[in-house]
Write an enzyme that holds these catalytic residues in place. Structure first.
Site, short mmCIF file in Angstrom:
data_model
loop_
_atom_site.label_atom_id
_atom_site.label_comp_id
_atom_site.label_asym_id
_atom_site.label_seq_id
_atom_site.Cartn_x
_atom_site.Cartn_y
_atom_site.Cartn_z
N ARG A 50 0.75 -1.09 0.04
CA ARG A 50 0.09 0.18 -0.07
C ARG A 50 0.74 1.34 0.00
NH1 ARG A 50 -2.96 -2.70 -2.25
NH2 ARG A 50 -4.70 -3.89 -1.47
N CYS A 51 0.43 2.40 -0.63
CA CYS A 51 0.98 3.66 -0.49
C CYS A 51 1.72 3.92 0.77
CB CYS A 51 -0.12 4.70 -1.00
SG CYS A 51 0.56 6.47 -1.08
N PRO A 52 3.05 4.42 0.63
CA PRO A 52 3.54 4.88 -0.39
C PRO A 52 4.63 3.73 -0.88
CG PRO A 52 4.75 5.51 1.66
CD PRO A 52 3.47 4.72 2.15
#
Length: 82
Positions: A19-21
């Site tokens: 998941r981001c980042p």
């Protein structure tokens, strides 16, 4: 169906489940080790990559050669440099 463009990538990066980042951080790290003109196939399933990876390419002066973002897993083909 994967486009023929994606089959010729010099390098691959599997960012599925991240998941981001994390996906963009991994792309940045991998691209840094590549030679200009080499390509990286990125597979990811985080919807934020549909925005973040094109932005990364613009900001870092790399070329987003192709992308498949209609449904996950998303695929991006990045060429280092322009």
């Amino acid at each position: 169906m994967m486009s023929a463009l994606f089959c010729d990538a010099t390098h691959e990066l599997d960012a599925i489940g991240l998941r981001c980042p994390e996906p963009v951080m991994m792309v940045r790290k991998k691209v840094r080790l590549m030679a200009d003109g080499e390509t990286l196939l990125v597979s990811a399933d985080d919807p934020s990559t549909t925005r973040d990876i094109p932005s990364f390419c613009r900001f870092m002066d790399h070329t987003l050669v192709a992308s498949e973002t209609e449904q996950a897993p998303y695929r991006y083909l990045i060429r280092k440099g322009q």
